[in-house]
Design a protein around this motif. Structure first.
Motif, PDB file in Angstrom:
ATOM      1  N   PHE A 121     -91.997 -18.384  28.991  1.00 38.77           N
ATOM      2  CA  PHE A 121     -90.690 -19.020  28.792  1.00 38.77           C
ATOM      3  C   PHE A 121     -89.698 -18.042  28.162  1.00 38.77           C
ATOM      4  N   LEU A 122     -90.166 -17.280  27.163  1.00 40.53           N
ATOM      5  CA  LEU A 122     -89.298 -16.279  26.531  1.00 40.53           C
ATOM      6  C   LEU A 122     -88.841 -15.226  27.528  1.00 40.53           C
ATOM      7  N   MET A 123     -89.736 -14.796  28.410  1.00 43.51           N
ATOM      8  CA  MET A 123     -89.365 -13.788  29.407  1.00 43.51           C
ATOM      9  C   MET A 123     -88.301 -14.330  30.361  1.00 43.51           C
ATOM     10  N   MET A 124     -88.474 -15.586  30.785  1.00 45.24           N
ATOM     11  CA  MET A 124     -87.481 -16.173  31.693  1.00 45.24           C
ATOM     12  C   MET A 124     -86.139 -16.352  30.989  1.00 45.24           C
ATOM     13  N   MET A 125     -86.154 -16.808  29.730  1.00 46.19           N
ATOM     14  CA  MET A 125     -84.910 -17.003  29.001  1.00 46.19           C
ATOM     15  C   MET A 125     -84.241 -15.668  28.669  1.00 46.19           C
ATOM     16  N   ALA A 126     -85.031 -14.642  28.407  1.00 45.37           N
ATOM     17  CA  ALA A 126     -84.456 -13.325  28.115  1.00 45.37           C
ATOM     18  C   ALA A 126     -83.708 -12.793  29.327  1.00 45.37           C
ATOM     19  N   LYS A 127     -84.251 -13.033  30.507  1.00 43.90           N
ATOM     20  CA  LYS A 127     -83.580 -12.570  31.725  1.00 43.90           C
ATOM     21  C   LYS A 127     -82.248 -13.307  31.916  1.00 43.90           C
TER      22      LYS A 127
END
Length: 97
Positions: free
Chosen positions: A51-57
Motif C-alpha cells: 500500500f505504501l509503495m502504491m501511495m508513494a507512486k
C-alpha cells in the motif's frame, strides 16, 4: 572549436530506480514489512508495504525528484550523514539570500 551543441539530460545523475520506485520509497516499504515480520504480522505488514509503495507512486506524481527523501529528512530520518554536515538545516523551509 566546433559549433555543435550538445543536449545533456536532466536525469543523468539520477539514482537507478528499482522498477518504478526511488530507493527511499523501497527502503521505507522494506522497513514496514520488516516490522511486520518482527511483530509476527507478516501478511498485514506485507499489505501495508505494498500500500505504501502504491501511495508513494501517486504522491510523487507531479512532484520534483527527491521530494520523498526531503520529506523523510525533514521528519528526522537521516538517510545521508553528509547531507546533515554540508546541507542547511532540514527545518529551515526558506533560504536567506
Amino acid at each position: 572549436m566546433s559549433n555543435e551543441s550538445y543536449r545533456i539530460p536532466q536525469d543523468v545523475d539520477a539514482p537507478i530506480p528499482i522498477f518504478a520506485w526511488e530507493m527511499t520509497e523501497v527502503v521505507v516499504a522494506i522497513m514496514v514489512i520488516g516490522v511486520g515480520i518482527i511483530m509476527r504480522f507478516f501478511i498485514p505488514g506485507l499489505f501495508a508495504g505494498i500500500f505504501l509503495m502504491m501511495m508513494a507512486k501517486k504522491m510523487r506524481a507531479g512532484q520534483k525528484r527527491g521530494q520523498v527523501q526531503h520529506g523523510l529528512w525533514r521528519m528526522g530520518l537521516k538517510l545521508d550523514p553528509l547531507l546533515g554536515k554540508y546541507a542547511p538545516r532540514p527545518m529551515r523551509l526558506e533560504y536567506i539570500r
